[in-house]
Write a protein that holds these residues in place. Structure first.
Motif, PDB file in Angstrom:
ATOM      1  N   VAL A 138       0.861  -1.185   0.000  1.00 47.81           N
ATOM      2  CA  VAL A 138       0.000   0.000   0.000  1.00 47.81           C
ATOM      3  C   VAL A 138       0.898   1.237   0.000  1.00 47.81           C
ATOM      4  CG1 VAL A 138      -1.858   1.191   1.186  1.00 47.81           C
ATOM      5  CG2 VAL A 138      -1.703  -1.288   1.313  1.00 47.81           C
ATOM      6  N   PHE A 139       0.674   2.102  -0.948  1.00 51.91           N
ATOM      7  CA  PHE A 139       1.460   3.329  -1.045  1.00 51.91           C
ATOM      8  C   PHE A 139       0.533   4.531  -0.864  1.00 51.91           C
ATOM      9  CE2 PHE A 139       3.740   0.218  -3.574  1.00 51.91           C
ATOM     10  CZ  PHE A 139       5.045   0.385  -3.127  1.00 51.91           C
ATOM     11  N   ALA A 140       0.960   5.484  -0.041  1.00 52.47           N
ATOM     12  CA  ALA A 140       0.197   6.716   0.112  1.00 52.47           C
ATOM     13  C   ALA A 140       0.793   7.742  -0.833  1.00 52.47           C
ATOM     14  CB  ALA A 140       0.272   7.208   1.543  1.00 52.47           C
ATOM     15  N   VAL A 141       0.025   8.101  -1.858  1.00 55.04           N
ATOM     16  CA  VAL A 141       0.522   9.015  -2.877  1.00 55.04           C
ATOM     17  C   VAL A 141      -0.166  10.362  -2.711  1.00 55.04           C
ATOM     18  CG1 VAL A 141       0.749   9.419  -5.349  1.00 55.04           C
ATOM     19  CG2 VAL A 141       0.929   7.102  -4.449  1.00 55.04           C
ATOM     20  N   LYS A 142       0.628  11.408  -2.627  1.00 52.71           N
ATOM     21  CA  LYS A 142       0.067  12.750  -2.493  1.00 52.71           C
ATOM     22  C   LYS A 142       0.359  13.509  -3.770  1.00 52.71           C
ATOM     23  CE  LYS A 142       0.323  16.768   0.468  1.00 52.71           C
ATOM     24  NZ  LYS A 142       1.123  17.413   1.499  1.00 52.71           N
ATOM     25  N   ILE A 143      -0.699  13.895  -4.448  1.00 52.72           N
ATOM     26  CA  ILE A 143      -0.524  14.629  -5.696  1.00 52.72           C
ATOM     27  C   ILE A 143      -0.217  16.082  -5.354  1.00 52.72           C
ATOM     28  CG2 ILE A 143      -1.676  15.312  -7.842  1.00 52.72           C
ATOM     29  CD1 ILE A 143      -3.362  12.640  -7.266  1.00 52.72           C
ATOM     30  N   SER A 144       0.718  16.654  -6.083  1.00 58.62           N
ATOM     31  CA  SER A 144       1.266  17.947  -5.687  1.00 58.62           C
ATOM     32  C   SER A 144       0.203  19.025  -5.466  1.00 58.62           C
ATOM     33  CB  SER A 144       2.266  18.415  -6.733  1.00 58.62           C
ATOM     34  OG  SER A 144       1.669  18.346  -8.001  1.00 58.62           O
ATOM     35  N   SER A 145      -0.855  19.007  -6.290  1.00 58.09           N
ATOM     36  CA  SER A 145      -1.827  20.089  -6.198  1.00 58.09           C
ATOM     37  C   SER A 145      -2.826  19.885  -5.066  1.00 58.09           C
ATOM     38  CB  SER A 145      -2.583  20.205  -7.519  1.00 58.09           C
ATOM     39  OG  SER A 145      -3.164  18.952  -7.809  1.00 58.09           O
ATOM     40  N   SER A 146      -2.898  18.648  -4.533  1.00 56.40           N
ATOM     41  CA  SER A 146      -3.932  18.412  -3.543  1.00 56.40           C
ATOM     42  C   SER A 146      -3.303  18.147  -2.173  1.00 56.40           C
ATOM     43  CB  SER A 146      -4.806  17.233  -3.974  1.00 56.40           C
ATOM     44  OG  SER A 146      -4.607  16.145  -3.128  1.00 56.40           O
ATOM     45  N   SER A 147      -4.134  18.253  -1.157  1.00 57.37           N
ATOM     46  CA  SER A 147      -3.599  18.074   0.185  1.00 57.37           C
ATOM     47  C   SER A 147      -3.906  16.680   0.723  1.00 57.37           C
ATOM     48  CB  SER A 147      -4.184  19.126   1.116  1.00 57.37           C
ATOM     49  OG  SER A 147      -5.578  18.939   1.160  1.00 57.37           O
ATOM     50  N   THR A 148      -4.588  15.861  -0.077  1.00 60.85           N
ATOM     51  CA  THR A 148      -4.955  14.546   0.433  1.00 60.85           C
ATOM     52  C   THR A 148      -4.054  13.456  -0.128  1.00 60.85           C
ATOM     53  OG1 THR A 148      -6.502  14.235  -1.366  1.00 60.85           O
ATOM     54  CG2 THR A 148      -7.378  15.150   0.670  1.00 60.85           C
ATOM     55  N   PHE A 149      -3.966  12.389   0.637  1.00 55.71           N
ATOM     56  CA  PHE A 149      -3.233  11.217   0.184  1.00 55.71           C
ATOM     57  C   PHE A 149      -4.214  10.243  -0.459  1.00 55.71           C
ATOM     58  CE2 PHE A 149      -0.560  12.683   3.694  1.00 55.71           C
ATOM     59  CZ  PHE A 149       0.653  12.743   3.037  1.00 55.71           C
ATOM     60  N   VAL A 150      -3.771   9.602  -1.506  1.00 58.65           N
ATOM     61  CA  VAL A 150      -4.577   8.543  -2.089  1.00 58.65           C
ATOM     62  C   VAL A 150      -3.816   7.250  -1.856  1.00 58.65           C
ATOM     63  CG1 VAL A 150      -5.569   7.637  -4.205  1.00 58.65           C
ATOM     64  CG2 VAL A 150      -5.459  10.088  -3.836  1.00 58.65           C
ATOM     65  N   LEU A 151      -4.528   6.223  -1.385  1.00 60.22           N
ATOM     66  CA  LEU A 151      -3.853   4.944  -1.162  1.00 60.22           C
ATOM     67  C   LEU A 151      -3.881   4.126  -2.447  1.00 60.22           C
ATOM     68  CD1 LEU A 151      -4.971   3.798   2.391  1.00 60.22           C
ATOM     69  CD2 LEU A 151      -3.147   5.334   1.691  1.00 60.22           C
ATOM     70  N   LYS A 152      -2.714   3.732  -2.889  1.00 62.69           N
ATOM     71  CA  LYS A 152      -2.617   2.883  -4.078  1.00 62.69           C
ATOM     72  C   LYS A 152      -2.174   1.511  -3.612  1.00 62.69           C
ATOM     73  CE  LYS A 152      -2.918   6.222  -7.265  1.00 62.69           C
ATOM     74  NZ  LYS A 152      -3.872   6.230  -8.365  1.00 62.69           N
ATOM     75  N   ARG A 153      -2.822   0.495  -4.151  1.00 67.99           N
ATOM     76  CA  ARG A 153      -2.513  -0.851  -3.688  1.00 67.99           C
ATOM     77  C   ARG A 153      -2.013  -1.722  -4.827  1.00 67.99           C
ATOM     78  NH1 ARG A 153      -5.896  -1.733   1.205  1.00 67.99           N
ATOM     79  NH2 ARG A 153      -6.684   0.329   1.694  1.00 67.99           N
ATOM     80  N   VAL A 154      -0.924  -2.429  -4.541  1.00 70.10           N
ATOM     81  CA  VAL A 154      -0.331  -3.328  -5.527  1.00 70.10           C
ATOM     82  C   VAL A 154      -0.398  -4.742  -4.971  1.00 70.10           C
ATOM     83  CG1 VAL A 154       1.768  -3.899  -6.800  1.00 70.10           C
ATOM     84  CG2 VAL A 154       1.226  -1.522  -6.309  1.00 70.10           C
ATOM     85  N   ASN A 155      -0.983  -5.645  -5.729  1.00 71.28           N
ATOM     86  CA  ASN A 155      -1.021  -7.061  -5.377  1.00 71.28           C
ATOM     87  C   ASN A 155       0.406  -7.534  -5.115  1.00 71.28           C
ATOM     88  OD1 ASN A 155      -1.000  -9.910  -5.595  1.00 71.28           O
ATOM     89  ND2 ASN A 155      -2.857  -9.883  -6.845  1.00 71.28           N
ATOM     90  N   ALA A 156       0.684  -7.962  -3.891  1.00 69.72           N
ATOM     91  CA  ALA A 156       2.067  -8.272  -3.526  1.00 69.72           C
ATOM     92  C   ALA A 156       2.527  -9.629  -4.062  1.00 69.72           C
ATOM     93  CB  ALA A 156       2.231  -8.239  -2.011  1.00 69.72           C
ATOM     94  N   TYR A 157       1.643 -10.362  -4.719  1.00 74.94           N
ATOM     95  CA  TYR A 157       2.066 -11.605  -5.368  1.00 74.94           C
ATOM     96  C   TYR A 157       2.351 -11.372  -6.844  1.00 74.94           C
ATOM     97  CZ  TYR A 157       0.588 -14.238  -1.258  1.00 74.94           C
ATOM     98  OH  TYR A 157       0.450 -14.733  -0.001  1.00 74.94           O
ATOM     99  N   THR A 158       1.435 -10.673  -7.513  1.00 79.62           N
ATOM    100  CA  THR A 158       1.566 -10.562  -8.960  1.00 79.62           C
ATOM    101  C   THR A 158       2.062  -9.198  -9.417  1.00 79.62           C
ATOM    102  OG1 THR A 158      -0.679  -9.756  -9.211  1.00 79.62           O
ATOM    103  CG2 THR A 158      -0.379 -12.136  -9.268  1.00 79.62           C
ATOM    104  N   GLY A 159       2.009  -8.193  -8.564  1.00 82.82           N
ATOM    105  CA  GLY A 159       2.446  -6.862  -8.955  1.00 82.82           C
ATOM    106  C   GLY A 159       1.382  -6.060  -9.676  1.00 82.82           C
ATOM    107  N   GLU A 160       0.184  -6.633  -9.823  1.00 85.03           N
ATOM    108  CA  GLU A 160      -0.895  -5.903 -10.481  1.00 85.03           C
ATOM    109  C   GLU A 160      -1.394  -4.782  -9.577  1.00 85.03           C
ATOM    110  OE1 GLU A 160      -3.882  -8.613 -12.967  1.00 85.03           O
ATOM    111  OE2 GLU A 160      -3.036  -9.562 -11.206  1.00 85.03           O
ATOM    112  N   VAL A 161      -1.761  -3.687 -10.177  1.00 86.15           N
ATOM    113  CA  VAL A 161      -2.347  -2.605  -9.397  1.00 86.15           C
ATOM    114  C   VAL A 161      -3.816  -2.945  -9.180  1.00 86.15           C
ATOM    115  CG1 VAL A 161      -2.882  -0.165  -9.350  1.00 86.15           C
ATOM    116  CG2 VAL A 161      -0.740  -0.948 -10.349  1.00 86.15           C
ATOM    117  N   ILE A 162      -4.231  -2.897  -7.924  1.00 83.80           N
ATOM    118  CA  ILE A 162      -5.625  -3.223  -7.631  1.00 83.80           C
ATOM    119  C   ILE A 162      -6.445  -1.966  -7.804  1.00 83.80           C
ATOM    120  CG2 ILE A 162      -7.218  -4.037  -5.867  1.00 83.80           C
ATOM    121  CD1 ILE A 162      -4.984  -5.736  -4.784  1.00 83.80           C
TER     122      ILE A 162
END
Lengths: 430, 276
Positions: free
Chosen positions: B233-257
């Motif tokens: 799970v990665f918390a990504v903060k886009i430069s223009s916004s103040s919120t974090f978006v959680l991005k999740r990557v399947n830890a077996y296959t590497g697919e983005v969920i």
């Protein structure tokens, strides 16, 4: 004055030496010749392959014999017993070999039943070189074939290599083996099924005295598209004029050269033939490594996929999906990869677009399988000749769930090998 | 030409050659290992002004497991004190009779005591504080199942804070009937997950990856059970916004969920939620 005269030749000599040293390092540094690997990197990242050579060639089955002689087949719901054991036995080196017995089924069975041991079984014969690569050990003894490795837990200085076909037993003297580590793995909470070895038409097989309660599994069916494989394996030819033909039951892809692929529309079975794939040498370990690399190249999911057996007669290696330590069988080829080496430069691979990736809760958590004795009587009553039976094994049968879309149920049952084909014993009874 | 001049010319040539060889050597030893590919990608990410801390290359182990939100909380709720509670489906929603004061710097310590107290929080011992998911308005405790934290509201306690930074109440979900569906299997490393996420264009230029963690995410529901799998799970903060978006990557296959629009908190079926 003398110094001033000296600095020029001295500087020249050092410069020459440095350049010699640097060029020497450049030539011997494998990284230099590997510069092309940078282009490979992109290919690496799109394949989601996490399975190594060592993972795919794990022993098929683990049997432990207690100090009192009680034998048990081991599986574990939490860990992969085979890979845990492998990791603990990667350090040892071998110094000496001694032959114990040959062509004697009584002595062979006695060896299989030796107390306080753990037995790692393959379904077909391996070589020492292969074992060294698959287990990462330093066993430097004359290359020979065997399909079982026996480790005495009370004697860390030896191990035994056993060959079912020749009933050959070899004792190997070891160094740097730690039996304590093996015991530690085995002390984990295991699912144990009491077994014993019996001879079935000259071949030792595992027999279950009581009916066996095994976990049932369900999986969500993962379907790969045809175009994924077509793009991966059919577009390597530089002229890239791939010809696609749609037939009633199948689609064929041809690159007008070395590669041909056909996909059956009803069964999702893919047959891929590659006429341009050079094997370095035909030694067993090389062939196996070549096969593994071709599996990675094709890019089917290899999680849970493990080596099942290699038939030297037809030069065919079979890989099956393993769940809970047991293989999945299916007559239509689901859950398996077949790789037939045609000759030094070509092979044919058969696999399915469907694979089992995501486990889901099963309908029933366990199922019971009849004892070997019951199985044999039932087969006899059904008219299956005893001497026709080549092998029996516990495994999981692949069936599509009737209510839940894209779900596959795996139920444990006996599989019987007759005339080179594995079928469930229920199929023989009906 | 005298010998001395020849020596000087040779010296200059050899020094030039040494410099050239040294540069070549340095360059070729970069592209050495397998990790080089990922390193190149990481460098590319830095060029895209994405900030992140150096990801680890270690592989971990995780499980597929199934679980559900059943009746355990309902049974345990009868013995809870000093709060008025109700159930919304299987979720326990509770309001403390007296808001709990959180002394500054002792948020975790104070709440740990409350969570560990079985007369205040049911099954609290199975949850642990998550500084990553917590924010100014909400403190989150995650349930630990199969040796990992659950980053999904199906296994969390969320403490709501009022404007005076006092805990007014909480909502809780509890995962029970946990069954391992498969033995432990190796996951991909954090570095691979991060590079994949980038290569799938999930991290825009100029974004900031604030933190990452290996945690369980619900993948699907089958036969009335939630199926979880390990994810990076990665918390990504886009430069223009103040919120974090959680991005999740399947830890077996590497697919983005993918779970729909990442910016909606009210995404009912979504594992992606935002924190401010």
């Amino acid at each position: 004055m003398k110094l001033r005269q000296l600095w020029l030749p001295a500087g020249l000599v050092t410069a020459i030496l440095v350049s010699l040293g640097l060029s020497g390092m450049l030539w011997t540094n494998p990284a230099h010749s590997n510069l092309s690997s940078r282009t490979k990197v992109t290919k690496n990242t799109d394949s989601s392959n996490n399975t190594t050579f060592q993972d795919i060639y794990l022993p098929a089955q683990i049997v432990s014999t207690s100090k009192t002689g009680q034998q048990e087949m081991l599986t574990n719901n939490r860990i992969n017993v085979a890979s845990e054991l492998r990791d603990k036995m990667s350090r040892f080196t071998a110094t000496d070999v001694q032959e114990i017995s040959e062509h004697n089924s009584k002595k062979y069975l006695a060896q299989l039943r030796q107390k306080d041991t753990v037995l790692l079984n393959y379904n077909s014969a391996m070589t020492v070189n292969f074992f060294r690569k698959a287990f990462g050990n330093q066993l430097k003894i004359p290359n020979q074939r065997f399909n079982r490795v026996q480790l005495p837990l009370n004697d860390p200085d030896h191990l035994y290599l056993l060959n079912d076909q020749t009933l050959h037993v070899v004792k190997v003297k070891l160094k740097n083996n730690h039996a304590g580590k093996l015991r530690h793995v085995l002390s984990d909470q295991m699912v144990k099924h009491p077994v014993s070895f019996m001879m079935l038409n000259g071949k030792p097989v595992l027999s279950y005295a009581n009916s066996v309660k095994l976990k049932a599994y369900s999986y969500q069916l993962t379907q790969q598209t045809q175009s994924y494989y077509a793009n991966r394996i059919m577009t390597t030819n530089s002229n890239s004029s791939m010809q696609i033909k749609h037939h009633k039951n199948s689609t064929t892809y041809d690159d007008h050269g070395f590669r041909h692929m056909s996909v059956n529309k009803t069964t999702d079975a893919v047959t891929f033939t590659n006429y341009n794939s050079q094997v370095k040498s035909s030694s067993f370990v090389n062939t196996m490594n070549h096969i593994y690399q071709q599996l990675v190249m094709v890019g089917m999911p290899l999680d849970g996929m493990r080596f099942f057996d290699y038939d030297t007669g037809s030069d065919t290696a079979v890989f099956r999906t393993y769940v809970g330590g047991l293989p999945v069988y299916d007559d239509r080829g689901y859950g398996a990869i077949q790789m037939k080496v045609l000759d030094q430069t070509s092979y044919q691979m058969t696999f399915s677009l469907d694979s089992l990736q995501v486990p889901i809760p099963p309908v029933q958590s366990t199922a019971t399988v009849v004892s070997t004795k019951t199985l044999m009587t039932e087969l006899k009553n059904a008219g299956v000749r005893h001497d026709k039976i080549e092998d029996i094994q516990l495994g999981y049968e692949w069936t599509r769930d009737k209510t839940l879309e894209k779900a596959v149920n795996l139920s444990p049952t006996w599989f019987i090998k007759v005339d080179g084909h594995w079928r469930t014993y229920q199929q023989y009874l009906s | 030409m005298n010998f001395k001049r020849i020596q000087i010319i040779f010296l200059v040539i050899f020094i030039a050659m040494d410099v050239f060889l040294f540069l070549l050597f340095n360059r070729s030893s970069v592209g050495n290992s397998d990790a080089a590919g990922n390193n190149n990608v990481l460098e590319e990410m830095r060029k895209d002004q994405i900030s992140f801390s150096k990801p680890t290359t270690k592989s971990h182990e995780g499980y597929y497991f199934s679980a559900d939100n059943g009746s355990v909380l309902r049974q345990a709720a009868t013995s809870l004190q000093e709060q008025s509670l109700r159930f919304s489906g299987t979720e326990l929603v509770s309001e403390f009779k007296k808001p709990v004061k959180l002394p500054s710097g002792e948020t975790k310590k104070t709440l740990d005591k409350i969570v560990a107290n079985p007369s205040l929080i049911a099954r609290g011992s199975e949850y642990s504080y998550s500084s990553q998911l917590s924010s100014d308005s909400e403190i989150i405790y995650v349930q630990r199942v199969a040796k990992g934290p659950v980053y999904s509201h199906f296994g969390q306690i969320r403490f709501a804070l009022n404007s005076q930074k006092r805990v007014i109440g909480y909502s809780q979900n509890y995962l029970e009937n946990v069954k391992l569906l498969k033995e432990a299997s190796k996951t991909i490393s954090e570095e691979r997950a991060l590079t994949w996420l980038y290569q799938y264009n999930e991290i825009p230029n100029g974004a900031k990856v604030a933190w990452s963690n290996l945690a369980y995410t619900r993948l699907l529901t089958a036969r009335g059970q939630y199926v979880f799998l390990p994810t990076w799970v990665f918390a990504v903060k886009i430069s223009s916004s103040s919120t974090f978006v959680l991005k999740r990557v399947n830890a077996y296959t590497g697919e983005v969920i993918k779970t729909g629009d990442g910016n909606q908190t009210s995404n009912a079926n979504s594992e992606i939620f935002t924190i401010t």
